[in-house]
Design a protein around this motif. Sequence first.
Motif, PDB file in Angstrom:
ATOM      1  N   LEU A 187       6.240  -5.388  50.909  1.00  0.00           N
ATOM      2  CA  LEU A 187       5.667  -6.326  51.874  1.00  0.00           C
ATOM      3  C   LEU A 187       5.199  -7.603  51.196  1.00  0.00           C
ATOM      4  CD1 LEU A 187       3.595  -3.835  54.038  1.00  0.00           C
ATOM      5  CD2 LEU A 187       5.879  -4.735  54.465  1.00  0.00           C
ATOM      6  N   SER A 188       4.803  -7.496  49.921  1.00  0.00           N
ATOM      7  CA  SER A 188       4.382  -8.670  49.169  1.00  0.00           C
ATOM      8  C   SER A 188       5.114  -8.696  47.845  1.00  0.00           C
ATOM      9  CB  SER A 188       2.867  -8.658  48.940  1.00  0.00           C
ATOM     10  OG  SER A 188       2.477  -7.472  48.278  1.00  0.00           O
ATOM     11  N   GLN A 189       5.697  -9.803  47.507  1.00  0.00           N
ATOM     12  CA  GLN A 189       6.448  -9.923  46.265  1.00  0.00           C
ATOM     13  C   GLN A 189       5.486 -10.271  45.141  1.00  0.00           C
ATOM     14  OE1 GLN A 189       9.616  -9.155  46.001  1.00  0.00           O
ATOM     15  NE2 GLN A 189       9.784  -8.751  48.189  1.00  0.00           N
ATOM     16  N   ALA A 190       5.347  -9.367  44.178  1.00  0.00           N
ATOM     17  CA  ALA A 190       4.431  -9.577  43.066  1.00  0.00           C
ATOM     18  C   ALA A 190       5.198 -10.057  41.851  1.00  0.00           C
ATOM     19  CB  ALA A 190       3.705  -8.268  42.730  1.00  0.00           C
ATOM     20  N   SER A 191       4.562 -10.881  41.040  1.00  0.00           N
ATOM     21  CA  SER A 191       5.183 -11.348  39.806  1.00  0.00           C
ATOM     22  C   SER A 191       5.160 -10.248  38.761  1.00  0.00           C
ATOM     23  CB  SER A 191       4.416 -12.576  39.290  1.00  0.00           C
ATOM     24  OG  SER A 191       3.062 -12.233  39.038  1.00  0.00           O
ATOM     25  N   GLN A 192       6.019 -10.397  37.761  1.00  0.00           N
ATOM     26  CA  GLN A 192       6.070  -9.409  36.685  1.00  0.00           C
ATOM     27  C   GLN A 192       4.777  -9.445  35.874  1.00  0.00           C
ATOM     28  OE1 GLN A 192       8.488  -7.180  35.141  1.00  0.00           O
ATOM     29  NE2 GLN A 192       9.267  -7.146  37.228  1.00  0.00           N
ATOM     30  N   PRO A 193       4.243  -8.285  35.509  1.00  0.00           N
ATOM     31  CA  PRO A 193       3.041  -8.267  34.695  1.00  0.00           C
ATOM     32  C   PRO A 193       3.326  -8.771  33.291  1.00  0.00           C
ATOM     33  CG  PRO A 193       3.945  -6.052  34.906  1.00  0.00           C
ATOM     34  CD  PRO A 193       4.724  -6.934  35.822  1.00  0.00           C
ATOM     35  N   ILE A 201      -6.193  -5.797  28.241  1.00  0.00           N
ATOM     36  CA  ILE A 201      -7.323  -6.726  28.185  1.00  0.00           C
ATOM     37  C   ILE A 201      -7.854  -6.994  29.597  1.00  0.00           C
ATOM     38  CG2 ILE A 201      -7.997  -9.103  27.642  1.00  0.00           C
ATOM     39  CD1 ILE A 201      -6.052  -8.987  25.278  1.00  0.00           C
ATOM     40  N   ILE A 202      -6.931  -7.147  30.557  1.00  0.00           N
ATOM     41  CA  ILE A 202      -7.348  -7.349  31.954  1.00  0.00           C
ATOM     42  C   ILE A 202      -8.147  -6.145  32.442  1.00  0.00           C
ATOM     43  CG2 ILE A 202      -6.513  -7.550  34.327  1.00  0.00           C
ATOM     44  CD1 ILE A 202      -4.142  -9.161  33.223  1.00  0.00           C
ATOM     45  N   LEU A 203      -7.653  -4.939  32.138  1.00  0.00           N
ATOM     46  CA  LEU A 203      -8.361  -3.726  32.558  1.00  0.00           C
ATOM     47  C   LEU A 203      -9.718  -3.622  31.873  1.00  0.00           C
ATOM     48  CD1 LEU A 203      -5.363  -1.217  32.502  1.00  0.00           C
ATOM     49  CD2 LEU A 203      -6.609  -1.961  34.524  1.00  0.00           C
ATOM     50  N   LYS A 204      -9.756  -3.986  30.589  1.00  0.00           N
ATOM     51  CA  LYS A 204     -11.012  -3.899  29.834  1.00  0.00           C
ATOM     52  C   LYS A 204     -12.064  -4.856  30.393  1.00  0.00           C
ATOM     53  CE  LYS A 204     -11.401  -6.006  25.894  1.00  0.00           C
ATOM     54  NZ  LYS A 204     -12.644  -6.829  26.060  1.00  0.00           N
ATOM     55  N   ASN A 205     -11.606  -5.993  30.872  1.00  0.00           N
ATOM     56  CA  ASN A 205     -12.545  -6.998  31.382  1.00  0.00           C
ATOM     57  C   ASN A 205     -12.942  -6.765  32.840  1.00  0.00           C
ATOM     58  OD1 ASN A 205     -12.573  -8.368  28.935  1.00  0.00           O
ATOM     59  ND2 ASN A 205     -10.832  -9.672  29.492  1.00  0.00           N
ATOM     60  N   ASP A 206     -12.280  -5.803  33.483  1.00  0.00           N
ATOM     61  CA  ASP A 206     -12.614  -5.499  34.879  1.00  0.00           C
ATOM     62  C   ASP A 206     -13.736  -4.452  34.889  1.00  0.00           C
ATOM     63  OD1 ASP A 206     -12.733  -4.778  37.561  1.00  0.00           O
ATOM     64  OD2 ASP A 206     -10.574  -5.017  37.866  1.00  0.00           O
ATOM     65  N   ARG A 207     -14.970  -4.914  34.881  1.00  0.00           N
ATOM     66  CA  ARG A 207     -16.122  -4.018  34.812  1.00  0.00           C
ATOM     67  C   ARG A 207     -16.177  -3.075  36.009  1.00  0.00           C
ATOM     68  NH1 ARG A 207     -19.896  -6.155  31.206  1.00  0.00           N
ATOM     69  NH2 ARG A 207     -18.710  -7.128  29.503  1.00  0.00           N
ATOM     70  N   ALA A 318     -10.410   8.182  49.407  1.00  0.00           N
ATOM     71  CA  ALA A 318     -11.310   7.060  49.095  1.00  0.00           C
ATOM     72  C   ALA A 318     -10.995   6.481  47.720  1.00  0.00           C
ATOM     73  CB  ALA A 318     -12.763   7.528  49.161  1.00  0.00           C
ATOM     74  N   ASP A 319     -10.702   7.349  46.744  1.00  0.00           N
ATOM     75  CA  ASP A 319     -10.319   6.871  45.414  1.00  0.00           C
ATOM     76  C   ASP A 319      -9.052   6.024  45.490  1.00  0.00           C
ATOM     77  OD1 ASP A 319     -12.470   8.211  44.412  1.00  0.00           O
ATOM     78  OD2 ASP A 319     -11.331   9.810  43.431  1.00  0.00           O
ATOM     79  N   PHE A 320      -8.064   6.519  46.236  1.00  0.00           N
ATOM     80  CA  PHE A 320      -6.811   5.766  46.407  1.00  0.00           C
ATOM     81  C   PHE A 320      -7.087   4.411  47.043  1.00  0.00           C
ATOM     82  CE2 PHE A 320      -3.652   4.600  49.655  1.00  0.00           C
ATOM     83  CZ  PHE A 320      -2.565   4.313  48.849  1.00  0.00           C
ATOM     84  N   LEU A 321      -7.892   4.393  48.094  1.00  0.00           N
ATOM     85  CA  LEU A 321      -8.169   3.160  48.821  1.00  0.00           C
ATOM     86  C   LEU A 321      -8.946   2.170  47.956  1.00  0.00           C
ATOM     87  CD1 LEU A 321      -7.667   1.968  51.602  1.00  0.00           C
ATOM     88  CD2 LEU A 321      -9.862   2.897  52.350  1.00  0.00           C
ATOM     89  N   PHE A 322      -9.832   2.686  47.114  1.00  0.00           N
ATOM     90  CA  PHE A 322     -10.607   1.816  46.234  1.00  0.00           C
ATOM     91  C   PHE A 322      -9.683   1.056  45.288  1.00  0.00           C
ATOM     92  CE2 PHE A 322     -12.994   0.558  42.587  1.00  0.00           C
ATOM     93  CZ  PHE A 322     -14.280   0.301  43.028  1.00  0.00           C
ATOM     94  N   VAL A 323      -8.805   1.783  44.592  1.00  0.00           N
ATOM     95  CA  VAL A 323      -7.906   1.144  43.630  1.00  0.00           C
ATOM     96  C   VAL A 323      -6.927   0.226  44.352  1.00  0.00           C
ATOM     97  CG1 VAL A 323      -6.207   1.531  41.798  1.00  0.00           C
ATOM     98  CG2 VAL A 323      -8.138   3.091  42.054  1.00  0.00           C
ATOM     99  N   ASP A 324      -6.478   0.634  45.523  1.00  0.00           N
ATOM    100  CA  ASP A 324      -5.564  -0.189  46.311  1.00  0.00           C
ATOM    101  C   ASP A 324      -6.210  -1.521  46.665  1.00  0.00           C
ATOM    102  OD1 ASP A 324      -3.072  -0.438  48.049  1.00  0.00           O
ATOM    103  OD2 ASP A 324      -4.659  -0.668  49.557  1.00  0.00           O
ATOM    104  N   THR A 325      -7.505  -1.515  46.926  1.00  0.00           N
ATOM    105  CA  THR A 325      -8.225  -2.739  47.263  1.00  0.00           C
ATOM    106  C   THR A 325      -8.463  -3.610  46.041  1.00  0.00           C
ATOM    107  OG1 THR A 325      -9.362  -1.579  49.056  1.00  0.00           O
ATOM    108  CG2 THR A 325     -10.335  -3.648  48.314  1.00  0.00           C
ATOM    109  N   LEU A 326      -8.775  -2.976  44.915  1.00  0.00           N
ATOM    110  CA  LEU A 326      -9.182  -3.713  43.718  1.00  0.00           C
ATOM    111  C   LEU A 326      -8.009  -4.254  42.924  1.00  0.00           C
ATOM    112  CD1 LEU A 326     -11.769  -4.433  42.107  1.00  0.00           C
ATOM    113  CD2 LEU A 326     -11.410  -2.330  40.807  1.00  0.00           C
ATOM    114  N   ALA A 327      -6.887  -3.542  42.896  1.00  0.00           N
ATOM    115  CA  ALA A 327      -5.791  -3.874  41.982  1.00  0.00           C
ATOM    116  C   ALA A 327      -5.032  -5.117  42.427  1.00  0.00           C
ATOM    117  CB  ALA A 327      -4.830  -2.693  41.881  1.00  0.00           C
ATOM    118  N   PRO A 328      -4.718  -6.034  41.493  1.00  0.00           N
ATOM    119  CA  PRO A 328      -3.809  -7.144  41.809  1.00  0.00           C
ATOM    120  C   PRO A 328      -2.422  -6.588  42.142  1.00  0.00           C
ATOM    121  CG  PRO A 328      -4.979  -7.511  39.728  1.00  0.00           C
ATOM    122  CD  PRO A 328      -5.232  -6.095  40.116  1.00  0.00           C
ATOM    123  N   GLU A 329      -1.663  -7.303  42.946  1.00  0.00           N
ATOM    124  CA  GLU A 329      -0.351  -6.824  43.398  1.00  0.00           C
ATOM    125  C   GLU A 329       0.551  -6.458  42.226  1.00  0.00           C
ATOM    126  OE1 GLU A 329       0.785  -6.131  46.313  1.00  0.00           O
ATOM    127  OE2 GLU A 329      -0.919  -6.800  47.507  1.00  0.00           O
TER     128      GLU A 329
END
Length: 392
Positions: A187-193, A201-207, A318-329
């Motif tokens: 549904l949304s086209q995400a860029s390559q990580p 580093i992104i994960l480490k900085n995501d408190r 709820a765990d699934f929904l949390f990560v789904d909300t927080l994670a960049p595409e």
Amino acid sequence: MATYSRLIRRLMITSLSIVISRALISPLLTLFLSNKLGLNPQDVGLLLGIAVFSATLLSLYGGYIIDRLDKRQLLILTMLSSGVGLMLLTFAQNLYLVTLVLIISETASALFLICSKAILSENLPVGQRVKAFSLNYTLTNIGYAVGPMIGVVIAGVQPSAPFIVAGLIAAGSVFLLLGVSREVSPLSQASQPQSFLKTLIILKNDRTMILFTLGCLLSTLVHGRFTLYLSQYLLVTHTQEQTLDTMAALLACNAITVILLQYQIGRFLKREHLRFWIAGGTALFIVGLIGFSMADSLVGWCVAMFIFTLGEMIIYPADFLFVDTLAPEELRGSYYGAQNLSALGGALSPVMCGFLLMHTPAPSMFYALSALAALGGYLCFVSGRRVAIIQK
């Protein structure tokens, strides 16, 4: 299920078949490894712990790979790896080869789960995701309810046959995903990580993600492998026959409750109230644990299990929904892989509970687990504030 696309429907059916393949061997694996390698129960537990620990760590990099490559092809690869691994267990005679096969099989199972979550998030509107995950989790529990019974029946004919059958089911499930590649249109086209190091580093900085993963790890100590510590407790406080009867009733209660109520509860979960749902699920865990410590009859055990299962049915979606909300595409796989590190709690739980049962009064194990559940719930609740801010 008819409201979902062909891809999602096939993914759910595939999840059910993969779970059945895993559940077929679940009651037989410990005995099979003990007889095949001549290991005592403690060594078998160590071997399985090494496999789960290694697979959990590898899944962090696996989540990054999921973000970069075609998810359908990766699902097929994990299914083939799991199928081949399960069949190879019947032929492997060397301890090191068995360990390698177990690590590959456990890693494939973890990556299948992460990839499935990423596909659900990528191919469904926001409002349908938690309902789809709840339905998928219901099918998973159906698999865990029927799989062990089928495995025991097959083992009665030939002890190694369940592993062959499980491997064939896992590998054969590949055909369910063939022919849907052209339908995969996120549904949304995400860029390559970016590189794996930059992703870390992104994960480490995501408190927020760090707090949530720590909270999930503590919560997984409670619900991840609850059948193991319950059986440990019952073996200390009851006879072996009573333990078997009680565990059979508790597993049936858990499976029936999830199958009947999981999808209905999942329909009510909302992103804007996520931290309150997590707090409610944690409270149900604590009430259930205290109920276990006070249970003096089979009815008491089942009532406590029903309450505990209600908490489980809230926490998983709820765990699934949390990560789904927080994670960049573009980093959904990496975020689900990081959250999967909480599975280490399930590996540590039997060790911690065994120590408590040896050195403290038996009911104190449940009070310690209640404290860990409360701390884990608090960390998830605090991190949930960030999700609320994102939603606003």
